[in-house]
Design a protein around this motif. Structure first.
Motif, PDB file in Angstrom:
ATOM      1  N   GLN A   1     -38.947  33.985 -60.891  1.00  0.00           N
ATOM      2  CA  GLN A   1     -38.681  33.423 -59.568  1.00  0.00           C
ATOM      3  C   GLN A   1     -37.574  32.352 -59.596  1.00  0.00           C
ATOM      4  O   GLN A   1     -37.095  31.914 -58.553  1.00  0.00           O
ATOM      5  CB  GLN A   1     -39.948  32.808 -58.970  1.00  0.00           C
ATOM      6  CG  GLN A   1     -40.925  33.827 -58.409  1.00  0.00           C
ATOM      7  CD  GLN A   1     -41.643  34.591 -59.512  1.00  0.00           C
ATOM      8  OE1 GLN A   1     -41.874  34.057 -60.607  1.00  0.00           O
ATOM      9  NE2 GLN A   1     -41.986  35.848 -59.242  1.00  0.00           N
ATOM     10  N   ARG A   2     -37.199  31.945 -60.807  1.00  0.00           N
ATOM     11  CA  ARG A   2     -36.175  30.899 -60.886  1.00  0.00           C
ATOM     12  C   ARG A   2     -34.868  31.353 -60.256  1.00  0.00           C
ATOM     13  O   ARG A   2     -34.079  30.535 -59.777  1.00  0.00           O
ATOM     14  CB  ARG A   2     -35.937  30.476 -62.339  1.00  0.00           C
ATOM     15  CG  ARG A   2     -35.270  31.532 -63.221  1.00  0.00           C
ATOM     16  CD  ARG A   2     -35.155  31.024 -64.652  1.00  0.00           C
ATOM     17  NE  ARG A   2     -34.458  31.947 -65.544  1.00  0.00           N
ATOM     18  CZ  ARG A   2     -35.023  32.984 -66.150  1.00  0.00           C
ATOM     19  NH1 ARG A   2     -36.331  33.235 -65.952  1.00  0.00           N
ATOM     20  NH2 ARG A   2     -34.326  33.785 -66.948  1.00  0.00           N
ATOM     21  N   TRP A   3     -34.641  32.661 -60.210  1.00  0.00           N
ATOM     22  CA  TRP A   3     -33.390  33.162 -59.650  1.00  0.00           C
ATOM     23  C   TRP A   3     -33.350  33.057 -58.135  1.00  0.00           C
ATOM     24  O   TRP A   3     -32.287  33.143 -57.521  1.00  0.00           O
ATOM     25  CB  TRP A   3     -33.150  34.622 -60.071  1.00  0.00           C
ATOM     26  CG  TRP A   3     -32.896  34.739 -61.540  1.00  0.00           C
ATOM     27  CD1 TRP A   3     -33.762  35.189 -62.480  1.00  0.00           C
ATOM     28  CD2 TRP A   3     -31.697  34.374 -62.225  1.00  0.00           C
ATOM     29  NE1 TRP A   3     -33.199  35.142 -63.737  1.00  0.00           N
ATOM     30  CE2 TRP A   3     -31.916  34.635 -63.605  1.00  0.00           C
ATOM     31  CE3 TRP A   3     -30.463  33.850 -61.832  1.00  0.00           C
ATOM     32  CZ2 TRP A   3     -30.936  34.388 -64.575  1.00  0.00           C
ATOM     33  CZ3 TRP A   3     -29.499  33.624 -62.799  1.00  0.00           C
ATOM     34  CH2 TRP A   3     -29.728  33.882 -64.146  1.00  0.00           C
ATOM     35  N   SER A   4     -34.495  32.840 -57.535  1.00  0.00           N
ATOM     36  CA  SER A   4     -34.525  32.666 -56.074  1.00  0.00           C
ATOM     37  C   SER A   4     -34.390  31.193 -55.672  1.00  0.00           C
ATOM     38  O   SER A   4     -34.333  30.883 -54.486  1.00  0.00           O
ATOM     39  CB  SER A   4     -35.826  33.247 -55.499  1.00  0.00           C
ATOM     40  OG  SER A   4     -36.964  32.552 -56.021  1.00  0.00           O
ATOM     41  N   ARG A   5     -34.380  30.300 -56.663  1.00  0.00           N
ATOM     42  CA  ARG A   5     -34.248  28.878 -56.407  1.00  0.00           C
ATOM     43  C   ARG A   5     -32.804  28.446 -56.647  1.00  0.00           C
ATOM     44  O   ARG A   5     -32.072  29.064 -57.416  1.00  0.00           O
ATOM     45  CB  ARG A   5     -35.166  28.059 -57.330  1.00  0.00           C
ATOM     46  CG  ARG A   5     -36.650  28.247 -57.070  1.00  0.00           C
ATOM     47  CD  ARG A   5     -37.501  27.473 -58.088  1.00  0.00           C
ATOM     48  NE  ARG A   5     -37.139  26.053 -58.127  1.00  0.00           N
ATOM     49  CZ  ARG A   5     -36.506  25.495 -59.164  1.00  0.00           C
ATOM     50  NH1 ARG A   5     -36.175  26.221 -60.217  1.00  0.00           N
ATOM     51  NH2 ARG A   5     -36.213  24.214 -59.141  1.00  0.00           N
ATOM     52  N   TRP A   6     -32.446  27.351 -55.976  1.00  0.00           N
ATOM     53  CA  TRP A   6     -31.108  26.767 -56.206  1.00  0.00           C
ATOM     54  C   TRP A   6     -31.188  25.864 -57.420  1.00  0.00           C
ATOM     55  O   TRP A   6     -31.951  24.896 -57.460  1.00  0.00           O
ATOM     56  CB  TRP A   6     -30.659  25.962 -54.989  1.00  0.00           C
ATOM     57  CG  TRP A   6     -29.338  25.256 -55.205  1.00  0.00           C
ATOM     58  CD1 TRP A   6     -28.115  25.837 -55.311  1.00  0.00           C
ATOM     59  CD2 TRP A   6     -29.133  23.845 -55.372  1.00  0.00           C
ATOM     60  NE1 TRP A   6     -27.145  24.895 -55.521  1.00  0.00           N
ATOM     61  CE2 TRP A   6     -27.729  23.641 -55.558  1.00  0.00           C
ATOM     62  CE3 TRP A   6     -29.981  22.740 -55.368  1.00  0.00           C
ATOM     63  CZ2 TRP A   6     -27.180  22.393 -55.743  1.00  0.00           C
ATOM     64  CZ3 TRP A   6     -29.423  21.486 -55.553  1.00  0.00           C
ATOM     65  CH2 TRP A   6     -28.037  21.308 -55.740  1.00  0.00           C
TER      66      TRP A   6
ATOM     67  N   PRO B   1     -30.512  30.058 -47.361  1.00  0.00           N
ATOM     68  CA  PRO B   1     -30.836  30.864 -48.544  1.00  0.00           C
ATOM     69  C   PRO B   1     -31.287  32.278 -48.186  1.00  0.00           C
ATOM     70  O   PRO B   1     -31.099  33.212 -48.959  1.00  0.00           O
ATOM     71  CB  PRO B   1     -31.978  30.075 -49.209  1.00  0.00           C
ATOM     72  CG  PRO B   1     -31.845  28.686 -48.656  1.00  0.00           C
ATOM     73  CD  PRO B   1     -31.317  28.847 -47.281  1.00  0.00           C
ATOM     74  N   GLN B   2     -31.901  32.451 -47.010  1.00  0.00           N
ATOM     75  CA  GLN B   2     -32.415  33.764 -46.626  1.00  0.00           C
ATOM     76  C   GLN B   2     -31.298  34.767 -46.393  1.00  0.00           C
ATOM     77  O   GLN B   2     -31.497  35.974 -46.453  1.00  0.00           O
ATOM     78  CB  GLN B   2     -33.281  33.643 -45.368  1.00  0.00           C
ATOM     79  CG  GLN B   2     -34.542  32.803 -45.611  1.00  0.00           C
ATOM     80  CD  GLN B   2     -35.359  32.636 -44.340  1.00  0.00           C
ATOM     81  OE1 GLN B   2     -34.913  33.004 -43.251  1.00  0.00           O
ATOM     82  NE2 GLN B   2     -36.566  32.109 -44.496  1.00  0.00           N
TER      83      GLN B   2
ATOM     84  N   ASP C   1     -28.568  34.707 -48.228  1.00  0.00           N
ATOM     85  CA  ASP C   1     -27.849  34.730 -49.502  1.00  0.00           C
ATOM     86  C   ASP C   1     -26.491  34.027 -49.431  1.00  0.00           C
ATOM     87  O   ASP C   1     -25.526  34.443 -50.062  1.00  0.00           O
ATOM     88  CB  ASP C   1     -27.639  36.184 -49.980  1.00  0.00           C
ATOM     89  CG  ASP C   1     -28.964  36.836 -50.341  1.00  0.00           C
ATOM     90  OD1 ASP C   1     -29.871  36.106 -50.774  1.00  0.00           O
ATOM     91  OD2 ASP C   1     -29.065  38.064 -50.177  1.00  0.00           O
TER      92      ASP C   1
ATOM     93  N   SER D   1     -23.775  31.462 -50.375  1.00  0.00           N
ATOM     94  CA  SER D   1     -23.501  30.838 -51.663  1.00  0.00           C
ATOM     95  C   SER D   1     -23.646  29.320 -51.538  1.00  0.00           C
ATOM     96  O   SER D   1     -23.473  28.751 -50.462  1.00  0.00           O
ATOM     97  CB  SER D   1     -22.077  31.180 -52.129  1.00  0.00           C
ATOM     98  OG  SER D   1     -21.140  30.695 -51.200  1.00  0.00           O
ATOM     99  N   SER D   2     -23.990  28.681 -52.652  1.00  0.00           N
ATOM    100  CA  SER D   2     -24.086  27.216 -52.640  1.00  0.00           C
ATOM    101  C   SER D   2     -22.703  26.627 -52.472  1.00  0.00           C
ATOM    102  O   SER D   2     -21.695  27.242 -52.808  1.00  0.00           O
ATOM    103  CB  SER D   2     -24.721  26.716 -53.941  1.00  0.00           C
ATOM    104  OG  SER D   2     -23.901  27.058 -55.044  1.00  0.00           O
TER     105      SER D   2
END
Length: 532
Positions: A20-25, A143-144, A146, A148-149
């Motif tokens: 799940q870390r890939w879904s977090r910033w 984030p929903q 996608d 980019s940061s």
């Protein structure tokens, strides 16, 4: 150019071991996911307590950005919240690191790490230990979807920002004007001196030594420096102004360093002393060259250690103060003569500035007139102004090379105060100026004989009869002319003195003839007035 980024491992924001870390910033991972910026090398600071997280972050970066080389750097520190420890570790790293600004573009990431670490990185970048720009990353707005940061780059070279540069320059001009009391001074040497004093005052707490003749404004400038530093929140205490010429013997020690009750005969109560009174403020020791050698020795210790013994006490007290010293003496000569301690002179001589006398700043006389009249208005409770013709006469005399101004600006202020006090309806007219010029001329002669001669002239029967027949203006002017004639060896000598300024504009000045014609207007001759 390659992008090289310095960053701290984010032990909280970068954490996460599950899928799940890939879904977090995660800021460090997000650095290497930017489409518009390829990270060629990532220097990753850590303190060694999160080795597993470091290995995971390194592997994840290799997965998403194979071009990025991760260089872990272990910073040996026990407390990541200790400012001195963190700053020292980063400072040591920056001094050792081989920067190559021609081949690499350096960025300092300040999103991860403790707040202390972020502050230290900012300070070291601002002072160019890291020749870099700041980099700030932030999570995606949505984030929903996608998104980019985001990232932002800040260049701390303020010279790149014209608006800020202009603002800072304007603020500095305000500070310079403040130190000069808003007077538009024109003397280039004086303006350059004040410009450097402004820089030193706001950047240093080392002692400042102001030298120059009496009356050049050393005390005024010292107070102005204090007010500027206090306005910038660099000082919180008081301004303590001490004239060392008034301190003598046992009383000097007591006044400066204080004393305990019973320390000497008459010490009925304890006294803090000037040095303690100046704590967290500014101590101005005017005429410091008048202190005795014993006081000088104790003062040196107090300046260097900020600690000293009050009289009669075996317990040291402390006082944090900034020192400005003033003197009209040549302290270097006093050191050679054994009157002033060499070590104290070296300690207070870090910043030495000489304020020129009024005779060396004649172009500043006119801009000082309005300032002095405004100040005098506060004393007299009324506004006073020059008539234009009277002002010209006064300035011609005041700026002449023969006018000495022995007391400098103190004499100028006194002169204006006299005229302002006598001015009817708040106007300084020609008769007032002529009378003041005569008074100043007598002082410039520097002898009682001149004054006695003038008194004799004013009491001569021919003069008494003549002054009832002429205007007050002519009366004042003629009295001065007669005085110069009586002090001169010849008609030509008197003419040269009287027409010192205007004769320069004439191709063939005939001073004697001009004076002879002036005296003849009143049916007088040179030999006649010399006999009065």
């Amino acid at each position: 150019m390659d992008n090289v980024i310095f960053s701290f491992l984010g032990t909280t924001l970068d954490a996460g071991f599950s899928a799940q870390r890939w879904s977090r910033w995660r800021p460090t991972i997000a650095l290497c996911q930017q489409e518009d910026m390829l990270v060629h090398r990532l220097v990753l600071f850590h303190i060694g307590a999160h080795d597993a997280l470091l290995r995971l972050i390194t592997a994840d970066i290799k997965r998403i950005s194979p071009e990025t080389v991760v260089e872990p750097v272990l910073l040996r520190m026990r407390d990541p919240w200790d400012f001195v420890e963190v700053y020292s570790a980063l400072h040591d790293f920056a001094r050792r690191y081989q920067f190559n600004t021609e081949q690499n573009n350096y960025l300092v990431h300040i999103t991860t790490g403790t707040h202390v670490a972020q502050i230290c990185l900012f300070l070291l970048t601002e002072t160019r230990y890291f020749p870099a720009k700041l980099l700030q990353t932030s999570p995606p707005r949505n984030p929903q979807r996608d998104d980019s940061s985001a990232f932002a780059i800040v260049d701390l070279d303020l010279s790149q920002y014209n608006q800020l540069a202009s603002r800072f320059e304007a603020e500095r001009e305000e500070d310079l004007s403040f130190l000069k009391f808003g007077i538009a001074t024109q003397n280039a040497a004086f303006n350059a001196t004040i410009a450097e004093i402004e820089q030193v005052a706001l950047r240093s707490s080392s002692p400042i030594l102001l030298t120059g003749p009496t009356g050049t404004g050393k005390s005024f400038l010292a107070r102005r420096i204090y007010e500027l530093k206090r306005a910038k929140h660099q000082l919180q205490g008081d301004f303590i102004d001490v004239n060392c010429a008034t301190l003598r013997g046992e009383g000097a020690m007591s006044a400066l360093f204080g004393h305990t009750k019973g320390a000497f005969t008459g010490a009925l109560q304890a006294r803090a002393g000037y040095l303690k009174a100046a704590e967290n403020g500014l101590l101005f020791l005017d005429e410091i060259g008048e202190l005795g050698l014993d006081e000088q020795a104790m003062l040196l210790k107090a300046i260097e250690e900020k600690r000293f013994f009050p009289m009669g006490s075996d317990k040291e007290i402390s006082s944090q103060f900034q020192l400005i010293a003033g003197t009209h003496r040549d302290l270097s000569q006093d050191v050679r003569d054994g009157r002033f301690r060499e070590d104290l002179f070296a300690r207070i001589n870090t910043w030495l500035y000489t304020l020129p006398g009024l005779k060396d700043r004649r172009e500043d006389i006119e801009p000082n007139l309005e300032f002095e009249l405004e100040r005098i208005a506060g004393q007299l409770g009324k506004k006073v102004r020059f008539n234009s013709d009277a002002k010209k006469i006064y300035l011609d005399y005041a700026m002449a090379g023969s006018t000495q101004w022995a007391g400098n600006f103190r004499d100028l202020s006194g002169s204006l105060l006299r005229m302002a006090t006598l001015a009817d309806s708040g106007r300084i007219d020609q008769p007032l100026v002529q009378a003041e010029v005569q008074r100043l001329s007598l002082r410039n002669q520097g002898s009682e004989q001149s004054a006695l001669a003038t008194q004799s002239t004013l009491s001569h029967p021919d003069w008494i009869a003549l002054q009832t027949q002429i205007d007050p203006f002519d009366r004042v002017q003629l009295a001065y002319v007669i005085q110069i004639c009586q002090q001169s060896a010849s008609l030509s000598d008197a003419g040269r003195s009287l027409f010192e300024h205007s004769r320069k504009d004439k191709k063939t000045p005939n001073d004697a003839d001009r004076l002879r014609k002036y005296l003849s207007k009143f049916d007088l001759s040179f030999s006649q007035v010399q006999g009065w």
